[in-house]
Design an enzyme around this catalytic site. Structure first.
Site, PDB file in Angstrom:
ATOM      1  N   ASP A  85       0.854  -1.189   0.000  1.00  0.00           N
ATOM      2  CA  ASP A  85       0.000   0.000   0.000  1.00  0.00           C
ATOM      3  C   ASP A  85       0.890   1.238   0.000  1.00  0.00           C
ATOM      4  O   ASP A  85       1.376   1.674   1.035  1.00  0.00           O
ATOM      5  CB  ASP A  85      -0.924   0.006   1.216  1.00  0.00           C
ATOM      6  N   HIS A 126       0.483   7.950   4.001  1.00  0.00           N
ATOM      7  CA  HIS A 126       1.023   7.253   5.160  1.00  0.00           C
ATOM      8  C   HIS A 126       2.535   7.415   5.318  1.00  0.00           C
ATOM      9  O   HIS A 126       3.119   6.814   6.226  1.00  0.00           O
ATOM     10  CB  HIS A 126       0.668   5.768   5.071  1.00  0.00           C
ATOM     11  N   ILE A 186      -0.602   9.456   8.593  1.00  0.00           N
ATOM     12  CA  ILE A 186      -1.393   8.607   9.475  1.00  0.00           C
ATOM     13  C   ILE A 186      -1.116   7.133   9.164  1.00  0.00           C
ATOM     14  O   ILE A 186      -0.616   6.790   8.090  1.00  0.00           O
ATOM     15  CB  ILE A 186      -2.899   8.893   9.339  1.00  0.00           C
ATOM     16  N   GLY A 216      -5.296   2.331   7.672  1.00  0.00           N
ATOM     17  CA  GLY A 216      -6.411   1.694   8.358  1.00  0.00           C
ATOM     18  C   GLY A 216      -6.289   0.182   8.351  1.00  0.00           C
ATOM     19  O   GLY A 216      -6.626  -0.489   9.335  1.00  0.00           O
TER      20      GLY A 216
END
Length: 294
Positions: free
Chosen positions: A194, A199, A214, A217
């Site tokens: 990913d 991120h 961040i 998820g």
């Protein structure tokens, strides 16, 4: 409207071959905290943790299905489907469901077929449901449903879709555990495929409205499933049948996740889970989360 719901739903599915090996599984497990379980005095060499990290004892956490073969076709692939033209900075992963048809082998070759299964109009946003079905020579392996939340793309009068909200569990949790998130957790996890700059890149994160990058998820998703398997399912990954969550808030690397678990009645075979950010007054992170099991 950048999202043409009719065109997206009518588009031909995309299929491709995916492969994975033990190294991919080990890297994913490390990315979701294997070998660093704070409940163990020496987690790197603990027998329960070695099931995630040592090739001779390896079993596969079912959430690995979200990244196997670099997750393709997956969330990012769904944004390039016909009828979909959106700004990546407006995209968030809204929810995820993995249904496991049989245990995932530590090495494999399979065909992944992806399509837009639903498009919902939430008013100020749109939700795309990207469904990926994976099968090998022996038959179906797993099905992924990723809910892709696109800010600013709703309001065309389409179907709002079903509500994912569940009633709060009754009583105090049966178990509560805490899982620290390393400062470099997102950098490690993204090596499983990913590559969203949200991120890792501080400047891109600011464009998306965040002070700093961040955590994925799906990284939190994996950390949580591992906590449930280790705590309430005796470390047996083969007991997991499906795993559903709604991403309710963000996690920043360096924070601590608080994972609360409620056992369902035996006949239901389900565990309810809530995940919050312990460092931010239990701000919601994962909500409406259910692990169905044998």
């Amino acid at each position: 409207m950048p999202i043409d719901a009719a065109k997206a739903l009518a588009a031909e599915p995309r299929s491709g071959e995916i492969t994975w090996d033990r190294k991919d599984v080990q890297l994913y497990h490390l990315g979701v905290g294997a070998g660093a379980n704070p409940d163990k005095p020496h987690p790197a060499t603990d027998a329960d943790e070695l099931r995630y990290t040592l090739e001779s004892a390896l079993h596969v956490l079912p959430s690995f299905a979200t990244v196997a073969g670099a997750g393709s076709p997956g969330v990012i692939s769904g944004l390039s489907m016909p009828g979909v033209d959106v700004d990546l900075a407006r995209v968030l992963h809204g929810g995820q469901r993995v249904t496991v048809h049989r245990p995932i082998p530590a090495e494999g070759r399979a065909t992944a077929t992806g399509r837009i299964a639903a498009v919902y109009d939430k008013g100020k946003a749109a939700i795309l449901v990207m469904r990926t079905e994976v099968a090998d020579a022996e038959g179906p392996l797993w099905t992924n449903d990723a809910q892709i939340f696109v800010r600013g793309e709703g309001g065309w009068g389409g179907d709002r879709g079903p509500s994912a909200r569940l009633d709060a569990p009754d009583g105090p949790p049966d178990r509560t555990v805490e899982r620290p998130v390393r400062e470099d957790q997102a950098l490690l996890y993204r090596l499983s495929g990913d590559w969203n700059p949200l991120h890792a890149d501080p400047e891109f994160a600011k464009l998306a409205g965040f002070d700093r990058p961040i955590l994925h998820g799906l990284c939190t998703y994996g950390v949580t499933l591992k906590a449930v398997v280790d705590t309430l399912l005796g470390g047996d990954v083969s007991r997991v049948r499906s795993y559903t969550t709604r991403f309710a808030g963000v996690v920043f690397p360096g924070e601590t996740l608080r994972v609360r678990m409620w056992r369902g009645p035996v006949r239901d075979g389900a565990i309810r889970v809530s995940v919050t950010a312990a460092d931010r007054d239990d701000a919601p992170v994962l909500a409406d989360t259910v692990v169905e099991h044998a």
